[in-house]
Motif scaffolding. Sequence first.
Motif, mmCIF file in Angstrom:
data_model
loop_
_atom_site.group_PDB
_atom_site.id
_atom_site.type_symbol
_atom_site.label_atom_id
_atom_site.label_comp_id
_atom_site.label_asym_id
_atom_site.label_seq_id
_atom_site.Cartn_x
_atom_site.Cartn_y
_atom_site.Cartn_z
ATOM 1 N N MET A 9 0.839 -1.176 0.000
ATOM 2 C CA MET A 9 0.000 0.000 0.000
ATOM 3 C C MET A 9 0.889 1.246 0.000
ATOM 4 N N ALA A 10 0.539 2.223 -0.796
ATOM 5 C CA ALA A 10 1.309 3.461 -0.897
ATOM 6 C C ALA A 10 1.175 4.274 0.386
ATOM 7 N N ASP A 11 2.221 5.004 0.698
ATOM 8 C CA ASP A 11 2.159 5.890 1.855
ATOM 9 C C ASP A 11 1.109 6.967 1.626
ATOM 10 N N GLU A 12 0.465 7.369 2.715
ATOM 11 C CA GLU A 12 -0.497 8.451 2.652
ATOM 12 C C GLU A 12 0.072 9.649 3.386
ATOM 13 N N VAL A 13 -0.375 10.825 2.968
ATOM 14 C CA VAL A 13 0.039 12.059 3.621
ATOM 15 C C VAL A 13 -0.742 12.195 4.920
ATOM 16 N N HIS A 14 -0.040 12.522 5.986
ATOM 17 C CA HIS A 14 -0.704 12.815 7.248
ATOM 18 C C HIS A 14 -0.115 14.097 7.834
ATOM 19 N N ILE A 15 -0.896 14.742 8.666
ATOM 20 C CA ILE A 15 -0.484 15.993 9.304
ATOM 21 C C ILE A 15 -0.132 15.694 10.750
ATOM 22 N N LYS A 16 0.959 16.273 11.207
ATOM 23 C CA LYS A 16 1.370 16.109 12.607
ATOM 24 C C LYS A 16 1.922 17.416 13.134
ATOM 25 N N LEU A 17 1.815 17.604 14.427
ATOM 26 C CA LEU A 17 2.485 18.729 15.061
ATOM 27 C C LEU A 17 3.983 18.483 14.990
ATOM 28 N N ALA A 18 4.738 19.505 14.659
ATOM 29 C CA ALA A 18 6.189 19.369 14.648
ATOM 30 C C ALA A 18 6.689 19.255 16.082
ATOM 31 N N THR A 19 7.678 18.417 16.279
ATOM 32 C CA THR A 19 8.325 18.291 17.584
ATOM 33 C C THR A 19 9.803 18.627 17.426
ATOM 34 N N ALA A 20 10.461 18.790 18.542
ATOM 35 C CA ALA A 20 11.889 19.100 18.522
ATOM 36 C C ALA A 20 12.667 18.029 17.761
ATOM 37 N N ASP A 21 12.203 16.791 17.803
ATOM 38 C CA ASP A 21 12.890 15.705 17.092
ATOM 39 C C ASP A 21 12.818 15.859 15.569
ATOM 40 N N ASP A 22 11.904 16.708 15.082
ATOM 41 C CA ASP A 22 11.765 16.945 13.643
ATOM 42 C C ASP A 22 12.695 18.044 13.130
ATOM 43 N N ALA A 23 13.462 18.668 14.001
ATOM 44 C CA ALA A 23 14.220 19.874 13.650
ATOM 45 C C ALA A 23 15.099 19.710 12.415
ATOM 46 N N ALA A 24 15.895 18.674 12.350
ATOM 47 C CA ALA A 24 16.810 18.504 11.210
ATOM 48 C C ALA A 24 16.022 18.313 9.918
ATOM 49 N N LYS A 25 14.948 17.528 9.966
ATOM 50 C CA LYS A 25 14.129 17.313 8.771
ATOM 51 C C LYS A 25 13.432 18.595 8.340
ATOM 52 N N VAL A 26 12.973 19.389 9.311
ATOM 53 C CA VAL A 26 12.326 20.668 8.991
ATOM 54 C C VAL A 26 13.317 21.589 8.287
ATOM 55 N N LEU A 27 14.515 21.676 8.814
ATOM 56 C CA LEU A 27 15.543 22.520 8.187
ATOM 57 C C LEU A 27 15.861 22.050 6.776
ATOM 58 N N ASP A 28 16.062 20.756 6.597
ATOM 59 C CA ASP A 28 16.338 20.215 5.256
ATOM 60 C C ASP A 28 15.195 20.543 4.304
ATOM 61 N N PHE A 29 13.958 20.343 4.774
ATOM 62 C CA PHE A 29 12.795 20.631 3.938
ATOM 63 C C PHE A 29 12.758 22.111 3.538
ATOM 64 N N LEU A 30 12.917 23.006 4.514
ATOM 65 C CA LEU A 30 12.838 24.441 4.228
ATOM 66 C C LEU A 30 13.961 24.899 3.300
ATOM 67 N N ARG A 31 15.147 24.363 3.492
ATOM 68 C CA ARG A 31 16.262 24.740 2.605
ATOM 69 C C ARG A 31 16.008 24.283 1.173
ATOM 70 N N GLN A 32 15.459 23.074 1.009
ATOM 71 C CA GLN A 32 15.127 22.599 -0.330
ATOM 72 C C GLN A 32 14.001 23.447 -0.922
ATOM 73 N N ALA A 33 12.966 23.725 -0.127
ATOM 74 C CA ALA A 33 11.828 24.512 -0.613
ATOM 75 C C ALA A 33 12.257 25.925 -1.026
ATOM 76 N N ALA A 34 13.245 26.465 -0.344
ATOM 77 C CA ALA A 34 13.733 27.806 -0.687
ATOM 78 C C ALA A 34 14.381 27.826 -2.068
ATOM 79 N N THR A 35 14.868 26.683 -2.542
ATOM 80 C CA THR A 35 15.430 26.609 -3.899
ATOM 81 C C THR A 35 14.343 26.444 -4.948
ATOM 82 N N GLU A 36 13.134 26.066 -4.527
ATOM 83 C CA GLU A 36 12.023 25.802 -5.440
ATOM 84 C C GLU A 36 11.043 26.958 -5.554
#
Length: 161
Positions: free
Chosen positions: A1-28
């Motif tokens: 089964m394909a992954d589905e999109v879900h919404i979650k509150l960001a936690t401190a453990d998400d920090a590195a992924k959030v930064l990576d995402f925002l840096r990539q999005a800033a190039t787009e």
Amino acid sequence: MADEVHIKLATADDAAKVLDFLRQAATESDAVLIPHLADVTAEQERRNIEMINSFDDCVIMLAMLGNQPIGIVTVMVLEKQPNAGELGVVVAKPYWRNGIGQLLVGEAEYWFQNYSSLQRLVLTVFAENVPAIRLYQKLGFRQTGQHRDGQRKVLEMEYQN
């Protein structure tokens, strides 16, 4: 089964992924307007997320596909208007026009109505970003003003319950 999109509150453990995402999005997209994004460390982002989560007038939520963020929505209280929160939405370019933005804004509106102490939800959007403007209007935002940011026209919008 394909992954589905879900919404979650960001936690401190998400920090590195959030930064990576925002840096990539800033190039787009030139709509990612985060000062000094390249200089923010994962530890600083961790502290930022912890601080945001400690207030009832701020929120940061992630659209996740599997283990990776593909979108983010924030509401941050405005320093000069403490009863208003500014909405910010970013979706990774490969997922544009797939309903992710609508999902994120809808979650932010739900949070605003049910959990925040804010009285108003506002945003600014570049006038040429017609898909975003249509989405915001569809979800209950109306234009309240406009101004120029350099050469570009920017619309100011406010959420109407």
